[in-house]
Design an enzyme around this catalytic site. Structure first.
Site, PDB file in Angstrom:
ATOM      1  N   SER A 201       0.827  -1.193   0.000  1.00  0.00           N
ATOM      2  CA  SER A 201       0.000   0.000   0.000  1.00  0.00           C
ATOM      3  C   SER A 201       0.874   1.262   0.000  1.00  0.00           C
ATOM      4  O   SER A 201       1.760   1.403   0.838  1.00  0.00           O
ATOM      5  CB  SER A 201      -0.893  -0.020   1.237  1.00  0.00           C
ATOM      6  OG  SER A 201      -1.681   1.135   1.236  1.00  0.00           O
ATOM      7  N   GLY A 202       0.641   2.141  -0.967  1.00  0.00           N
ATOM      8  CA  GLY A 202       1.406   3.383  -1.049  1.00  0.00           C
ATOM      9  C   GLY A 202       2.641   3.270  -1.928  1.00  0.00           C
ATOM     10  O   GLY A 202       3.416   4.220  -2.049  1.00  0.00           O
TER      11      GLY A 202
ATOM     12  N   THR B  78      -1.377   2.406  -8.249  1.00  0.00           N
ATOM     13  CA  THR B  78      -2.471   3.104  -8.920  1.00  0.00           C
ATOM     14  C   THR B  78      -1.937   4.247  -9.783  1.00  0.00           C
ATOM     15  O   THR B  78      -2.414   4.469 -10.903  1.00  0.00           O
ATOM     16  CB  THR B  78      -3.485   3.610  -7.873  1.00  0.00           C
ATOM     17  OG1 THR B  78      -3.944   2.482  -7.152  1.00  0.00           O
ATOM     18  CG2 THR B  78      -4.649   4.316  -8.511  1.00  0.00           C
TER      19      THR B  78
ATOM     20  N   ASN C 202      -1.602   5.380   3.117  1.00  0.00           N
ATOM     21  CA  ASN C 202      -1.741   6.054   1.832  1.00  0.00           C
ATOM     22  C   ASN C 202      -2.983   6.943   1.859  1.00  0.00           C
ATOM     23  O   ASN C 202      -4.064   6.473   2.220  1.00  0.00           O
ATOM     24  CB  ASN C 202      -1.873   4.975   0.744  1.00  0.00           C
ATOM     25  CG  ASN C 202      -1.959   5.547  -0.653  1.00  0.00           C
ATOM     26  OD1 ASN C 202      -1.994   6.759  -0.843  1.00  0.00           O
ATOM     27  ND2 ASN C 202      -2.002   4.674  -1.637  1.00  0.00           N
TER      28      ASN C 202
ATOM     29  N   SER D 281      -5.697   5.394  -0.791  1.00  0.00           N
ATOM     30  CA  SER D 281      -5.485   3.945  -0.868  1.00  0.00           C
ATOM     31  C   SER D 281      -6.667   3.253  -1.548  1.00  0.00           C
ATOM     32  O   SER D 281      -7.825   3.492  -1.206  1.00  0.00           O
ATOM     33  CB  SER D 281      -5.311   3.410   0.552  1.00  0.00           C
ATOM     34  OG  SER D 281      -5.047   2.050   0.506  1.00  0.00           O
ATOM     35  N   SER D 282      -6.350   2.399  -2.521  1.00  0.00           N
ATOM     36  CA  SER D 282      -7.409   1.626  -3.188  1.00  0.00           C
ATOM     37  C   SER D 282      -7.849   0.532  -2.236  1.00  0.00           C
ATOM     38  O   SER D 282      -7.038  -0.254  -1.790  1.00  0.00           O
ATOM     39  CB  SER D 282      -6.894   0.952  -4.460  1.00  0.00           C
ATOM     40  OG  SER D 282      -6.014   1.782  -5.155  1.00  0.00           O
TER      41      SER D 282
ATOM     42  N   GLY E  71      -1.327  -5.292  -2.395  1.00  0.00           N
ATOM     43  CA  GLY E  71      -0.122  -6.057  -2.083  1.00  0.00           C
ATOM     44  C   GLY E  71      -0.257  -6.799  -0.761  1.00  0.00           C
ATOM     45  O   GLY E  71      -1.241  -6.629  -0.029  1.00  0.00           O
TER      46      GLY E  71
ATOM     47  N   GLU F 109      -0.116  -7.835   2.942  1.00  0.00           N
ATOM     48  CA  GLU F 109      -0.395  -6.961   4.093  1.00  0.00           C
ATOM     49  C   GLU F 109      -0.108  -7.654   5.415  1.00  0.00           C
ATOM     50  O   GLU F 109      -0.587  -8.765   5.634  1.00  0.00           O
ATOM     51  CB  GLU F 109      -1.879  -6.553   4.102  1.00  0.00           C
ATOM     52  CG  GLU F 109      -2.170  -5.319   3.318  1.00  0.00           C
ATOM     53  CD  GLU F 109      -3.619  -4.858   3.428  1.00  0.00           C
ATOM     54  OE1 GLU F 109      -3.989  -4.017   2.615  1.00  0.00           O
ATOM     55  OE2 GLU F 109      -4.360  -5.322   4.308  1.00  0.00           O
TER      56      GLU F 109
HETATM   57  P1  ATP Z   1      -2.701   1.228  -2.350  1.00  0.00           P
HETATM   58  O1  ATP Z   1      -2.367  -0.227  -2.344  1.00  0.00           O
HETATM   59  O2  ATP Z   1      -2.906   1.762  -0.970  1.00  0.00           O
HETATM   60  O3  ATP Z   1      -3.808   1.582  -3.262  1.00  0.00           O
HETATM   61  P2  ATP Z   1      -0.829   2.250  -4.306  1.00  0.00           P
HETATM   62  O4  ATP Z   1       0.308   1.328  -4.528  1.00  0.00           O
HETATM   63  O5  ATP Z   1      -1.909   2.232  -5.313  1.00  0.00           O
HETATM   64  O6  ATP Z   1      -1.379   2.005  -2.833  1.00  0.00           O
HETATM   65  P3  ATP Z   1      -0.584   5.019  -5.044  1.00  0.00           P
HETATM   66  O7  ATP Z   1      -1.910   5.498  -4.609  1.00  0.00           O
HETATM   67  O8  ATP Z   1      -0.353   4.754  -6.473  1.00  0.00           O
HETATM   68  O9  ATP Z   1      -0.216   3.719  -4.168  1.00  0.00           O
HETATM   69  O10 ATP Z   1       0.571   6.020  -4.573  1.00  0.00           O
HETATM   70  C1  ATP Z   1       0.526   6.681  -3.317  1.00  0.00           C
HETATM   71  C2  ATP Z   1       0.967   8.114  -3.455  1.00  0.00           C
HETATM   72  O11 ATP Z   1       2.363   8.164  -3.757  1.00  0.00           O
HETATM   73  C3  ATP Z   1       0.291   8.864  -4.585  1.00  0.00           C
HETATM   74  O12 ATP Z   1      -0.899   9.452  -4.161  1.00  0.00           O
HETATM   75  C4  ATP Z   1       1.344   9.899  -4.956  1.00  0.00           C
HETATM   76  O13 ATP Z   1       1.289  10.976  -4.080  1.00  0.00           O
HETATM   77  C5  ATP Z   1       2.653   9.180  -4.680  1.00  0.00           C
HETATM   78  N1  ATP Z   1       3.230   8.566  -5.903  1.00  0.00           N
HETATM   79  C6  ATP Z   1       3.124   7.284  -6.306  1.00  0.00           C
HETATM   80  N2  ATP Z   1       3.779   7.065  -7.458  1.00  0.00           N
HETATM   81  C7  ATP Z   1       4.336   8.239  -7.816  1.00  0.00           C
HETATM   82  C8  ATP Z   1       5.153   8.686  -8.909  1.00  0.00           C
HETATM   83  N3  ATP Z   1       5.541   7.861  -9.878  1.00  0.00           N
HETATM   84  N4  ATP Z   1       5.551   9.981  -8.928  1.00  0.00           N
HETATM   85  C9  ATP Z   1       5.179  10.832  -7.945  1.00  0.00           C
HETATM   86  N5  ATP Z   1       4.421  10.472  -6.890  1.00  0.00           N
HETATM   87  C10 ATP Z   1       3.992   9.203  -6.811  1.00  0.00           C
HETATM   88 MG    MG Z   2      -3.903   1.973  -5.213  1.00  0.00          MG
END
Ligand code: ATP
Ligand code: MG
Length: 732
Positions: free
Chosen positions: A142-143, A147, A192, A195-196, A424, A426
């Protein structure tokens, strides 16, 4: 390759500044050459751009050091062969512009610095030229940036692919489905801010000209418990706050809502309605616009908002006990709004919230609920209403994304590119049924990953006519079986206990587990553990040794969450709803259906098996995302945290498999092009077959027979040092 040229003539040498790979431009008498600026210094500073080039490839420390060097230089992408490893920079690096997209179009994977767009373009080209379906699997905790990566990929395709001849709106719909799904399916968590809380697999369909013409989304296991409860520092799903902040006065009045989130019990538990990184008001505007792009009529939007509001009203329904300890609704105003918004009879709803209907010997009996039971029924209803609406929303989006050409002959020639953005692995302080499902999902995907990476390695060696050396690796099938096997697996045993209402409890489930899987090397409970380990396990817990590490699960709530039952009279009430969305979500057939619905775990298992089949039928590409720190801050590289992720993403294993045979491989044409200047016989042009040119070249360079092999279309180099020596001799 676009280079920034900084003209500092030093003799005949001009410095060329490339953002990722320092180069030199040499003006020799025989032409112009672009070469790496001291490859050695560059490697020291920015590491290697493919982990297979690490000399000490079995060392985790070397792996992490390479990641660190690159991260320090804002180089967040590194390959393991074709796999892209990405570290979340938590800052806008300005690397996703249209210009960047163009830079990565049509170029070979290894000729440009690693980038998400390189993967995007490679996948797209394979789809077009080989006409094979592709799947990009994005994983990480997560984070970690899954996404974000998915969104960037979609954007890449939306912007760079040709527009379809008909139905150009599909590109907008593909993009606009995102904010809507995020509003309803994402929330601020401790890890996050966005977070999805559901897994997502999205297919994008392309016509024979490579234009996107349709799409389809599969969603997995929304975390619906969040609707009624949030941990401290977390929020409910975004949509509630967005509506309260951004909804028009008139709308809120109709829905009977106040602006202040503090007025709603379902929104106050986490005590953090405001989040600095989130602007609910402007997000709401985006969502409202997106809804119309994905074909929502004004009526449908109203119906949808009525449901969102009714969940908030439900949360504010209070009960008081009468003299017989039976629950009575005391919040008439909330009940009034609920009745109106859901389009149900007031008396029916009141009765359903405070009574349970039991059918005994063909007769219907109404049994009153006490306070605790009534609160349970209310929360169950809120969760069911919200999660079914989410499912409905996905279906609705799918209708809007469906290719309008589905009936035409050209439909058959479409190819599909899948994007998987799924939760992912957890591990929390306290792990429950949800983590059990999520971690099981990760076991399945890891199994697929290992199977497919090994398979593709093997296939490549076979295709190139090179002897394959089998690699030893840990096969996590044993853990998948432990969870999913018929009769003896954990899910089967859980389902069995769910069939004994009134008798079975979470603890009898645990006992049955202990009896059935007692000698399994990946399973442990308090009773089964030895003296030393026993201390770390509670009596109501079981521990699984996952491929990614140990997780201890508390069985509390397993039966209830797996059963996911809604009292019959609540269901009946909802089936009578005049709200068109609700009436689609609660189907009357459900009431007459004698067959028990599948349990949550079994449904999830079946949907995962289906997902694995979908993914297996496609050419896979992988993006492995890493979160650099828990503080969501730029520039911080927390080594402990990262080492843990490297381990459970199986990156070292992945690298070992990739390196088992040859560290490096390259098509003859590309290899010759890059190094032909090193041999007088091949420079400046080689007239014969590229393969023969490479043979002459490597003989000239003094490669020993054990250092390389010549395949059908590629040269395979066993050790990185051979390649580095060659790279270094490009030095002018
Ligand atoms: P979850 O499993 O909780 O959904 P995730 O893996 O989908 O987590 P994201 O929501 O994609 O995580 O990323 C978390 C935050 O990190 C985003 O809101 C953004 O602020 C930052 N972030 C992620 N990837 C990038 C990137 N390539 N460039 C800049 N910032 C990023
Ligand atoms: Mg996500």
């Amino acid at each position: 390759m676009a280079l920034q040229v900084e003209l500092i003539p030093t003799g005949e040498i001009i410095r060329v500044v490339h953002p990722h790979r320092p180069c030199k431009l040499a003006l020799g008498s025989d032409g112009v050459r672009v070469t790496m600026e001291s490859a050695l210094t560059a490697r020291d500073r920015v590491g290697v751009q493919d982990f297979v080039l690490l000399e000490n490839f079995t060392s985790e420390a070397a792996f992490i050091e390479n990641l660190r060097r690159r991260f320090r230089e804002n180089l967040i992408y590194t390959y393991i062969g074709p796999v892209l490893v990405s570290v979340n920079p938590y800052r806008d690096l300005q690397i996703y512009s249209r210009q960047h997209m163009e830079r990565y179009r049509g170029v070979s994977f290894y000729e440009v610095p690693p980038h998400l767009f390189a993967v995007a373009d490679t996948v797209y080209r394979a789809l077009r030229t080989e006409r094979r379906d592709q799947a990009v699997m994005i994983s990480g905790e997560s984070g970690a940036g899954k996404t974000e990566a998915t969104k960037r990929l979609l954007q890449f395709y939306a912007e760079t692919c040709p527009a379809p001849e008909r139905g150009g709106a599909v590109r907008d719909r593909l993009l606009q489905s995102n904010p809507v799904l995020e509003a309803f399916g994402n929330a601020k968590t401790l890890r996050n801010d966005n977070s999805s809380r559901f897994g997502k697999y999205m297919d994008v369909q392309f016509d024979f000209k490579g234009a996107p013409v349709g799409g389809h989304i599969l969603s997995y296991l929304l975390e619906k418990s969040r609707v009624v409860h949030q941990n401290h520092g977390e929020r409910n799903f975004h949509v509630f706050y967005q509506l309260l902040e951004g909804g028009e006065e008139e709308t809120l009045r109709r829905l009977g809502l106040e602006r202040n989130p503090q007025s709603y019990l379902y929104l106050v538990k986490g005590q953090c309605a405001k989040v600095s990184s989130i602007n609910d008001k402007s997000d709401w505007k985006v969502v409202r616009k997106a809804l119309s792009v994905i074909d929502f009529t004004e009526d449908e939007v109203e119906d949808l908002l009525s449901i969102v509001a009714s969940v908030l009203h439900l949360g504010n329904i209070h009960f008081a006990a009468d003299e017989e300890s039976n629950a009575q609704v005391t919040t008439e105003n909330q009940l009034k709004y609920l009745t109106r918004l859901l389009g149900v009879e007031g008396t029916t709803l009141r009765e359903a919230l405070t009574h349970r209907k039991i059918i005994a010997k063909g007769e219907e009996l109404l049994s009153p609920l006490n306070l605790e039971q009534a609160a349970y029924a209310r929360d169950a209803l809120a969760k069911a209403v919200y999660s079914r609406t989410f499912t409905w929303l996905v279906r609705k989006i799918n209708r809007s994304l469906a290719s309008k050409d589905a009936e035409s002959p050209s439909w058959r020639s479409t190819t599909v590119l899948g994007l998987l953005d799924i939760y992912g692995f957890e591990v929390f302080q306290h792990n429950s049924f949800e983590q059990f499902c999520i971690n099981y999902c990760n076991e399945k995907l890891q199994q697929l990953f290992i199977e497919l990476t090994l398979k593709s390695e093997q296939e490549e060696y076979e295709a190139e006519g090179i002897a394959w050396e089998p690699v030893q690796y840990f096969n996590n099938k044993i853990i998948c079986d432990l969870v999913e096997e018929k009769f003896k697996g954990i899910i089967s045993i859980l389902d069995e206990e769910c069939l004994r209402p009134g008798e079975a409890t979470d603890l009898t489930f645990l006992e049955k587990l202990e009896d059935t899987v007692k000698h399994h090397p990946h399973f442990l409970t308090h009773k089964l553990a030895d003296q030393k380990t026993r201390k770390s396990l509670g009596r109501g817990e079981f521990r699984l040794l996952h491929y990614a590490g140990e997780v201890t699960y508390s069985v509390t709530g397993f039966l209830d969450k797996n059963n996911d039952l809604l009292f019959r009279n609540l269901k009946e009430t909802m089936c009578s709803s005049m709200n068109p969305i609700m009436s689609q979500c609660f189907d009357r057939n459900e009431l007459s259906d004698k067959k028990r619905p599948e349990t949550v775990a079994t449904q999830f298992k079946m949907s995962l098996l289906q997902l694995v089949e979908i993914l297996k039928s496609k050419e896979p590409a992988y993006i492995r995302c890493i979160k650099p720190n828990d503080a969501k801050q730029p520039g911080r590289f927390d080594e402990v945290l990262i080492r843990h992720q490297v381990k459970y993403l199986g990156l070292m294993e992945n690298l070992r498999v990739r390196r088992a045979g040859f560290a490096y491989r390259r098509k003859y044409e590309a290899f010759l092009q890059r190094y032909k200047s090193l041999c007088p016989e091949t420079w400046p042009t080689w007239a014969g077959r590229p393969q023969d040119g490479v043979a002459v070249l490597v003989r000239h360079l003094g490669y020993k027979p054990e250092e390389y092999k010549m395949g059908r279309t590629k040269i395979f180099i066993r050790f990185p040092k051979t390649l580095f020596a060659t790279e270094d001799s490009l030095e002018v």
